[in-house]
Design an enzyme around this catalytic site. Structure first.
Site, short mmCIF file in Angstrom:
data_model
loop_
_atom_site.label_atom_id
_atom_site.label_comp_id
_atom_site.label_asym_id
_atom_site.label_seq_id
_atom_site.Cartn_x
_atom_site.Cartn_y
_atom_site.Cartn_z
N ASP A 31 9.67 2.31 -5.41
CA ASP A 31 10.75 3.26 -5.72
C ASP A 31 11.89 2.54 -6.45
O ASP A 31 12.49 3.07 -7.39
CB ASP A 31 11.30 3.90 -4.44
N ASP A 89 12.82 -9.49 0.94
CA ASP A 89 14.26 -9.32 0.66
C ASP A 89 14.61 -9.96 -0.68
O ASP A 89 15.34 -9.39 -1.49
CB ASP A 89 15.12 -9.89 1.80
N TYR A 122 2.52 2.11 8.86
CA TYR A 122 2.43 3.57 8.83
C TYR A 122 1.26 4.08 9.66
O TYR A 122 1.19 5.26 9.98
CB TYR A 122 2.29 4.09 7.39
N ASP A 145 5.96 0.76 -0.68
CA ASP A 145 6.60 2.07 -0.76
C ASP A 145 8.03 1.90 -1.27
O ASP A 145 8.48 2.56 -2.22
CB ASP A 145 6.61 2.67 0.66
N LYS A 199 6.88 -10.99 4.49
CA LYS A 199 8.06 -11.40 5.27
C LYS A 199 7.53 -12.44 6.27
O LYS A 199 7.72 -12.34 7.48
CB LYS A 199 8.67 -10.17 5.96
#
Ligand code: NAD
Length: 360
Positions: free
Chosen positions: A254, A226, A143, A250, A194
């Site tokens: 959620d 994943d 970000y 993030d 990852k």
């Protein structure tokens, strides 16, 4: 308590002013009951700030938050500002706020209230008893990494770029927060990356493993993102503390929020910088803004987290948490957590019921 604390209040856009309004009433009541002295000052952020000043994080708001002891934030954004350039969109205000205060650690608890076990889209036996703390890195990663942007190429087509960057220092400090948090919980940290594809997160794994040497009492495991997404839905009870990068955190938090019934239930604390930011994890919910339907619990619990993490008032946290449990046990629900046989109430009414329980 002798010194008066300063709390900056940034309601933002959409449902922001509605939910922050209810949270402020709780702040005031707990202050009155416990002798906690504070002053609040409101500031503009996001779309509301763009409308007034032309930018999403005005200088006055910057000065206000830097001179405060804690920041209570609603949410920013909405369709009205979606056509603006990325550099001045409401969401940029959030990134600016976090960067200004240096709040690199975002604590996002996903804990289920027993009475809401049926409100989740998942089976009760899968989710009952879950208590996960997602520790999300907040001021680095993709970000913020440079270069970023969209450029037009010679042939007229376009190229979009964002860059994933982490330094050893950034990973070390978030790993330490995760291990410290785990020490006060079930002493298990799962670091999510990852590393099989992204070199940057290979470094992440290496540094987290190194920091772990100082926390032998805490169990450390690693998981690819994943798989973590899949495991969160398959068997969420296996997690205690999850530490991960800005973007993975993030998304995973959620997903974790839905385990608990609704995104409207989950608070967060962003700490580690000059001043802590306390805010719900959800956005400005433009689809229900101004209708009095929003669930204020995430924001009220963000005030509870403020008492705990900014002011060391663990009792105030428990008082608010217990009041919410009692309201839910008496079968009051906002529309997002509606259940058969329960009384559906609006934002203001939910706030009042929580105040009544705190008074009691
Ligand atoms: P959102 O979180 O605002 O809403 C997603 C869904 O959840 C909507 O159906 C909404 O009605 C519901 N919801 C969210 N909070 C709720 C609450 N308290 N009570 C009841 N229902 C609730 O996400 P979105 O729709 O993707 O984004 C809307 C805007 O918010 C966008 O402009 C986005 O950029 C912004 N946003 C801001 C933040 C933030 O301020 N921290 C975070 C995420 C999104």
């Amino acid at each position: 308590m002798s010194d008066k604390k300063k709390i900056a209040v940034l309601p933002g856009d959409g449902i922001g002013p509605e939910i922050v309004g209810e949270a402020l009433k709780v702040l005031e009541l707990i202050g009155k009951k416990s002798g906690f002295e504070f002053d609040t000052s409101s500031g503009l952020i996001g779309g509301a700030a763009i409308d007034e000043t032309g930018g999403p994080f005005p200088e006055e708001t910057k000065e206000l938050v830097l001179s405060s002891d804690a920041v209570l934030l609603g949410a920013v954004g909405g369709p009205k500002w979606e056509s603006l350039d990325y550099a001045i969109r409401p969401e940029r205000g959030l990134l600016g706020l976090r960067a200004t205060l240096g709040t690199f650690a975002n604590l996002r608890p996903a804990k289920i209230y027993d009475v809401l076990a049926d409100a989740s889209t998942l089976k009760k036996e899968i989710i009952q008893g879950i208590d996960i703390m997602v520790v999300r890195e907040l001021t680095g990663g993709i970000y913020f990494g440079q270069p970023k942007g969209v450029e037009t190429l010679a042939d007229g087509s376009k190229k979009g770029v964002n860059t994933l960057v982490y330094t050893t220092h950034e990973i070390e400090r978030i790993a330490k927060v995760a291990f410290e948090v785990a020490r006060k919980r079930d002493k298990r940290v799962c670091s999510v990356d990852k590393a099989n594809v992204l070199e940057c997160t290979e470094l992440w794994r290496e540094v987290v493993t190194e920091v772990h040497k100082d926390y032998a009492d805490v169990e450390l495991s690693h998981m690819y993102v994943d798989n973590a997404a899949m495991q969160l839905i398959r068997n969420p009870k296996q997690f205690d503390v999850v530490v991960t990068t800005n973007m993975f955190g993030d998304i995973l938090s959620d997903a974790a929020s839905m385990l608990t019934g609704s995104i409207g239930m989950l608070p967060s604390a962003s700490i580690g910088g000059k001043v802590g930011i306390y805010e719900p994890i959800h956005g400005s919910a433009p689809d229900i803004a101004g209708q009095g339907k929003a669930n204020p619990i995430a924001t009220i619990m963000s005030v509870a987290m403020m008492f705990k993490y900014a002011f060391g008032m663990d009792e105030a946290y428990d008082t608010i948490d217990n009041a919410i449990v009692r309201v839910l046990e008496k079968d009051h629900r906002t529309p997002d957590i509606r259940q058969d046989g329960c009384k559906v109430v609006g934002c203001e009414e939910m706030g009042r019921l929580i105040l009544d329980e705190i008074e009691a």
